[in-house]
Write a protein that holds these residues in place. Structure first.
Motif, PDB file in Angstrom:
ATOM      1  N   GLN A  66     -15.962 -72.284   5.800  1.00 35.34           N
ATOM      2  CA  GLN A  66     -15.522 -70.890   5.792  1.00 35.34           C
ATOM      3  C   GLN A  66     -15.047 -70.526   7.187  1.00 35.34           C
ATOM      4  O   GLN A  66     -15.755 -70.738   8.171  1.00 35.34           O
ATOM      5  N   ASP A  67     -13.832 -69.978   7.286  1.00 34.24           N
ATOM      6  CA  ASP A  67     -13.314 -69.518   8.575  1.00 34.24           C
ATOM      7  C   ASP A  67     -13.751 -68.081   8.831  1.00 34.24           C
ATOM      8  O   ASP A  67     -13.880 -67.274   7.893  1.00 34.24           O
ATOM      9  N   TYR A  68     -13.954 -67.773  10.111  1.00 36.17           N
ATOM     10  CA  TYR A  68     -14.346 -66.420  10.524  1.00 36.17           C
ATOM     11  C   TYR A  68     -13.478 -65.997  11.694  1.00 36.17           C
ATOM     12  O   TYR A  68     -13.059 -66.825  12.523  1.00 36.17           O
ATOM     13  N   LEU A  69     -13.216 -64.695  11.770  1.00 39.89           N
ATOM     14  CA  LEU A  69     -12.520 -64.098  12.907  1.00 39.89           C
ATOM     15  C   LEU A  69     -13.481 -63.106  13.540  1.00 39.89           C
ATOM     16  O   LEU A  69     -13.945 -62.172  12.872  1.00 39.89           O
ATOM     17  N   VAL A  70     -13.783 -63.316  14.823  1.00 41.83           N
ATOM     18  CA  VAL A  70     -14.761 -62.475  15.519  1.00 41.83           C
ATOM     19  C   VAL A  70     -14.072 -61.775  16.678  1.00 41.83           C
ATOM     20  O   VAL A  70     -13.423 -62.419  17.508  1.00 41.83           O
ATOM     21  N   PHE A  71     -14.213 -60.455  16.737  1.00 40.39           N
ATOM     22  CA  PHE A  71     -13.692 -59.681  17.851  1.00 40.39           C
ATOM     23  C   PHE A  71     -14.815 -59.538  18.878  1.00 40.39           C
ATOM     24  O   PHE A  71     -15.891 -59.041  18.567  1.00 40.39           O
ATOM     25  N   LEU A  72     -14.546 -59.994  20.090  1.00 40.16           N
ATOM     26  CA  LEU A  72     -15.574 -60.061  21.130  1.00 40.16           C
ATOM     27  C   LEU A  72     -15.472 -58.844  22.047  1.00 40.16           C
ATOM     28  O   LEU A  72     -14.441 -58.642  22.708  1.00 40.16           O
ATOM     29  N   PRO A  73     -16.537 -58.026  22.114  1.00 41.82           N
ATOM     30  CA  PRO A  73     -16.476 -56.768  22.860  1.00 41.82           C
ATOM     31  C   PRO A  73     -16.809 -56.864  24.346  1.00 41.82           C
ATOM     32  O   PRO A  73     -17.038 -55.836  24.977  1.00 41.82           O
ATOM     33  N   SER A  74     -16.832 -58.064  24.914  1.00 37.29           N
ATOM     34  CA  SER A  74     -17.090 -58.176  26.348  1.00 37.29           C
ATOM     35  C   SER A  74     -16.515 -59.487  26.864  1.00 37.29           C
ATOM     36  O   SER A  74     -16.374 -60.470  26.127  1.00 37.29           O
ATOM     37  N   ALA A  75     -16.192 -59.493  28.175  1.00 33.76           N
ATOM     38  CA  ALA A  75     -15.669 -60.708  28.798  1.00 33.76           C
ATOM     39  C   ALA A  75     -16.733 -61.803  28.814  1.00 33.76           C
ATOM     40  O   ALA A  75     -16.403 -62.993  28.732  1.00 33.76           O
ATOM     41  N   GLU A  76     -18.000 -61.416  28.909  1.00 34.68           N
ATOM     42  CA  GLU A  76     -19.086 -62.392  28.909  1.00 34.68           C
ATOM     43  C   GLU A  76     -19.152 -63.128  27.575  1.00 34.68           C
ATOM     44  O   GLU A  76     -19.329 -64.351  27.528  1.00 34.68           O
ATOM     45  N   TRP A  85     -18.728 -57.405  14.520  1.00 35.33           N
ATOM     46  CA  TRP A  85     -17.275 -57.383  14.376  1.00 35.33           C
ATOM     47  C   TRP A  85     -16.747 -58.739  13.941  1.00 35.33           C
ATOM     48  O   TRP A  85     -15.692 -59.199  14.369  1.00 35.33           O
ATOM     49  N   CYS A  86     -17.528 -59.364  13.062  1.00 35.90           N
ATOM     50  CA  CYS A  86     -17.159 -60.660  12.492  1.00 35.90           C
ATOM     51  C   CYS A  86     -16.630 -60.445  11.076  1.00 35.90           C
ATOM     52  O   CYS A  86     -17.245 -59.720  10.281  1.00 35.90           O
ATOM     53  N   PHE A  87     -15.509 -61.061  10.766  1.00 36.07           N
ATOM     54  CA  PHE A  87     -14.905 -60.937   9.445  1.00 36.07           C
ATOM     55  C   PHE A  87     -14.735 -62.327   8.842  1.00 36.07           C
ATOM     56  O   PHE A  87     -14.120 -63.207   9.459  1.00 36.07           O
ATOM     57  N   ALA A  88     -15.305 -62.527   7.663  1.00 34.66           N
ATOM     58  CA  ALA A  88     -15.128 -63.789   6.952  1.00 34.66           C
ATOM     59  C   ALA A  88     -13.713 -63.828   6.379  1.00 34.66           C
ATOM     60  O   ALA A  88     -13.290 -62.896   5.677  1.00 34.66           O
ATOM     61  N   VAL A  89     -12.977 -64.864   6.671  1.00 30.31           N
ATOM     62  CA  VAL A  89     -11.588 -64.988   6.202  1.00 30.31           C
ATOM     63  C   VAL A  89     -11.616 -65.495   4.763  1.00 30.31           C
ATOM     64  O   VAL A  89     -11.811 -66.676   4.510  1.00 30.31           O
ATOM     65  N   ASP A  90     -11.428 -64.575   3.843  1.00 32.52           N
ATOM     66  CA  ASP A  90     -11.488 -64.906   2.419  1.00 32.52           C
ATOM     67  C   ASP A  90     -10.160 -65.505   1.962  1.00 32.52           C
ATOM     68  O   ASP A  90      -9.090 -64.995   2.323  1.00 32.52           O
ATOM     69  N   PRO A  91     -10.198 -66.579   1.161  1.00 31.72           N
ATOM     70  CA  PRO A  91      -8.940 -67.138   0.631  1.00 31.72           C
ATOM     71  C   PRO A  91      -8.141 -66.126  -0.182  1.00 31.72           C
ATOM     72  O   PRO A  91      -6.920 -66.281  -0.346  1.00 31.72           O
ATOM     73  N   ALA A  92      -8.811 -65.079  -0.690  1.00 33.60           N
ATOM     74  CA  ALA A  92      -8.124 -64.063  -1.479  1.00 33.60           C
ATOM     75  C   ALA A  92      -7.505 -62.966  -0.619  1.00 33.60           C
ATOM     76  O   ALA A  92      -6.917 -62.029  -1.157  1.00 33.60           O
ATOM     77  N   TRP A  93      -7.630 -63.052   0.719  1.00 36.33           N
ATOM     78  CA  TRP A  93      -6.984 -62.065   1.575  1.00 36.33           C
ATOM     79  C   TRP A  93      -5.474 -62.088   1.332  1.00 36.33           C
ATOM     80  O   TRP A  93      -4.891 -63.154   1.094  1.00 36.33           O
ATOM     81  N   ASP A  94      -4.849 -60.914   1.418  1.00 34.52           N
ATOM     82  CA  ASP A  94      -3.400 -60.859   1.233  1.00 34.52           C
ATOM     83  C   ASP A  94      -2.642 -61.079   2.544  1.00 34.52           C
ATOM     84  O   ASP A  94      -1.423 -60.898   2.606  1.00 34.52           O
ATOM     85  N   ALA A  95      -3.350 -61.465   3.595  1.00 33.22           N
ATOM     86  CA  ALA A  95      -2.734 -61.826   4.870  1.00 33.22           C
ATOM     87  C   ALA A  95      -3.447 -63.065   5.407  1.00 33.22           C
ATOM     88  O   ALA A  95      -4.658 -63.199   5.266  1.00 33.22           O
ATOM     89  N   SER A  96      -2.679 -63.956   5.998  1.00 32.19           N
ATOM     90  CA  SER A  96      -3.268 -65.166   6.552  1.00 32.19           C
ATOM     91  C   SER A  96      -3.911 -64.865   7.900  1.00 32.19           C
ATOM     92  O   SER A  96      -3.647 -63.819   8.522  1.00 32.19           O
ATOM     93  N   LEU A  97      -4.740 -65.793   8.361  1.00 31.13           N
ATOM     94  CA  LEU A  97      -5.366 -65.632   9.669  1.00 31.13           C
ATOM     95  C   LEU A  97      -4.301 -65.538  10.755  1.00 31.13           C
ATOM     96  O   LEU A  97      -4.420 -64.742  11.694  1.00 31.13           O
ATOM     97  N   LYS A  98      -3.238 -66.323  10.619  1.00 30.43           N
ATOM     98  CA  LYS A  98      -2.155 -66.288  11.596  1.00 30.43           C
ATOM     99  C   LYS A  98      -1.494 -64.918  11.642  1.00 30.43           C
ATOM    100  O   LYS A  98      -1.166 -64.408  12.726  1.00 30.43           O
TER     101      LYS A  98
END
Length: 209
Positions: free
Chosen positions: A131-141, A176-189
């Protein structure tokens, strides 16, 4: 964050989950259970009075309540198609799940988005697979941690209840983690491109490294 020509704010980029056979099947299954529960109530009410009739009516009423709520929720999700991820001029938005009102949405403002990380959890060849995930990181650390930590430790970024000792500040990222679902109507790219058109941030790909 960028703006469209003419000074207009860029339109919101919304990611929705396409209806699937599984979601439609869930609605059908719940509808059948509601009908069965109604049959229990009707059978108990029209049959001979007694303990059995009371049990039938009680089970039917409980089923109508339980499965009826489930059916309403499933139909609302299927037909409403509320976005699971939204990018607008304010930042990264996690829409509240239906039937909660949109004012319950959570927003991570663009100035707080230091980077985004793509990572992969699971194992190929198993029942669940990868399963792919997209995580938005809220700090430089956190961004530096995502670049340098062992890939096995990055799973902590996808788990909101992970112990703080596993990976420092992981809970801040997991929110702020989102599981990239195969049923999403937009690709990760496409999601990455939409983010970078609004806020120039590093993209850390740890799916294979």
């Amino acid at each position: 964050m960028s703006a469209e020509a003419g000074g207009r704010a860029a339109a919101a980029f919304q990611v929705r989950t396409r209806p699937t056979v599984r979601s439609a099947g869930q609605v059908v299954a719940l509808a059948l259970l509601v009908l069965a529960s109604a049959g229990f109530v009707t059978g108990g009410a029209t049959g001979r009075a007694g303990f059995g009739a009371v049990v039938f009516v009680t089970l039917g009423v409980l089923g109508l309540g339980l499965f009826g709520v489930g059916l309403l929720w499933a139909v609302g999700v299927l037909l409403g198609r509320r976005p699971v991820l939204e990018l607008d001029e304010t930042g990264v938005r996690r829409p509240a799940r239906w039937p909660l009102p949109r004012r319950a949405d959570r927003v991570l403002p663009w100035p707080r988005v230091a980077a985004m990380c793509a990572l992969r959890r699971g194992m190929a060849g198993t029942r669940r697979g990868e399963q792919d995930y997209l995580v938005f990181l809220p700090s430089a650390e956190l961004a530096e941690t995502a670049r340098t930590a062992q890939r096995s430790l990055l799973v902590a970024l996808t788990l909101p209840d992970v112990p703080a000792t596993a990976l420092p500040e992981a809970r801040d990222a997991a929110a702020w983690c989102f599981a990239v679902d195969p049923a999403w109507d937009a690709s990760l790219k496409e999601v990455v491109a939409a983010v970078r058109s609004r806020h120039r941030i590093p993209v850390i790909d740890r799916r294979k490294v």
